[in-house]
Design an enzyme around this catalytic site. Structure first.
Site, mmCIF file in Angstrom:
data_model
loop_
_atom_site.group_PDB
_atom_site.id
_atom_site.type_symbol
_atom_site.label_atom_id
_atom_site.label_comp_id
_atom_site.label_asym_id
_atom_site.label_seq_id
_atom_site.Cartn_x
_atom_site.Cartn_y
_atom_site.Cartn_z
ATOM 1 C CE1 TYR A 194 23.270 -19.468 101.266
ATOM 2 C CE2 TYR A 194 21.160 -20.344 100.355
ATOM 3 C CZ TYR A 194 22.598 -20.428 100.646
ATOM 4 O OH TYR A 194 23.214 -21.269 99.965
ATOM 5 C CD GLU A 201 26.346 -19.493 99.466
ATOM 6 O OE1 GLU A 201 25.894 -20.658 100.026
ATOM 7 O OE2 GLU A 201 27.609 -19.072 100.031
#
Ligand code: ADP
Ligand code: MG
Length: 242
Positions: A109, A197
């Site tokens: 992530y 993101e």
């Protein structure tokens, strides 16, 4: 303002952030034709909506034939997709993104956002990719690394090494990661983003770092400065009341 994954991946490409090769399609026939032009023998058909968590909701399908690419697109197009990030009515799927399937070794992530506390852009990184970062924050907050960036300096090599260590990357991948961090940072500043993101950022079986998903939010107050970005708006994904 939000944009679609395929638009965000185009911007990533512009900033030298590695993404899988793919094409956008608004019919099953065009989806099949897109796969025919792509390398490999497996493809991923991804519903384009302004929300994540599509994988668990049937909006991301890995298939092994051109015929199945068309079938997956047929299933998605013209429907509304409900994920746990949408409301109960879901969002309309008017296009799909067809891309080459990657051989995934690990999922990470990585995001960049505005941290009001430090008044800086801050990278958030976690080796627990593919999961909602909120879930990681609740269950294993120590697995999340936060790296604020000084506005006059930009991302530094030692900061890249901090994130590389959190991911457990080897030397070979560190340079790749630094290039991705620099690309994200430059894109964020140049286009007045409010969040970028990548979930998941992957390491492929042959050691490449690739952005498999791409989410970008833009600061609405700066859109007038960026007609190229404003042109990416998709009103079908927005709530008229909002
Ligand atoms: P969402 O976050 O909306 O669920 P993602 O793009 O993150 O959508 O895809 C969900 C999952 O599907 C990823 O975590 C990954 O495991 C898999 N996936 C997505 N794209 C590919 C691809 N090109 N090749 C292989 N697997 C993929
Ligand atoms: Mg994702």
């Amino acid at each position: 303002m939000n944009i679609h994954e395929y638009q965000a991946k185009q911007l990533f490409r512009d900033y030298a952030i590695a993404v899988p090769q793919g094409a956008v399609a608004d019919s099953p026939q065009l989806a099949r034709r897109a796969a025919e032009q792509l390398p490999g023998s497996a493809w991923v058909v991804k519903a384009q909506i302004h929300a994540g968590a599509r994988g668990k909701a049937g909006g991301v399908k890995v298939v092994n034939s051109w015929q199945d690419v068309a079938a997956a697109a047929e299933n998605m197009l013209g429907r509304r997709l409900v994920t746990h990030q949408t409301d109960a009515a879901g969002l309309p799927v008017n296009s799909v993104w067809v891309e080459e399937a990657s051989a995934i070794k690990r999922e990470f992530y990585l995001s960049l956002l505005v941290d009001r506390e430090s008044e800086r852009l801050i990278f958030i990184a976690s080796a627990a990719g593919g999961m909602d970062i909120e879930a990681v924050a609740a269950e294993a907050p120590d697995k999340i690394v936060r790296v604020p960036i000084h506005p006059a300096a930009g991302p530094q090599a030692y900061q890249g090494r901090l994130i590389a260590a959190a991911f457990g990357l080897g030397k070979e991948q560190q340079a790749q990661l630094q290039q991705i961090l620099n690309g994200i940072y430059q894109l964020f500043v140049a286009k007045d983003c409010s969040q970028i993101e990548i979930n998941p950022l992957i390491e492929t079986e042959d050691g490449k770092l690739v952005a498999l998903d791409a989410k970008i939010n833009f600061d609405d107050n700066a859109l007038a400065l960026h007609p190229d970005i404003a042109a990416l708006r998709d009103a079908s994904q927005e709530d008229a009341k909002e």
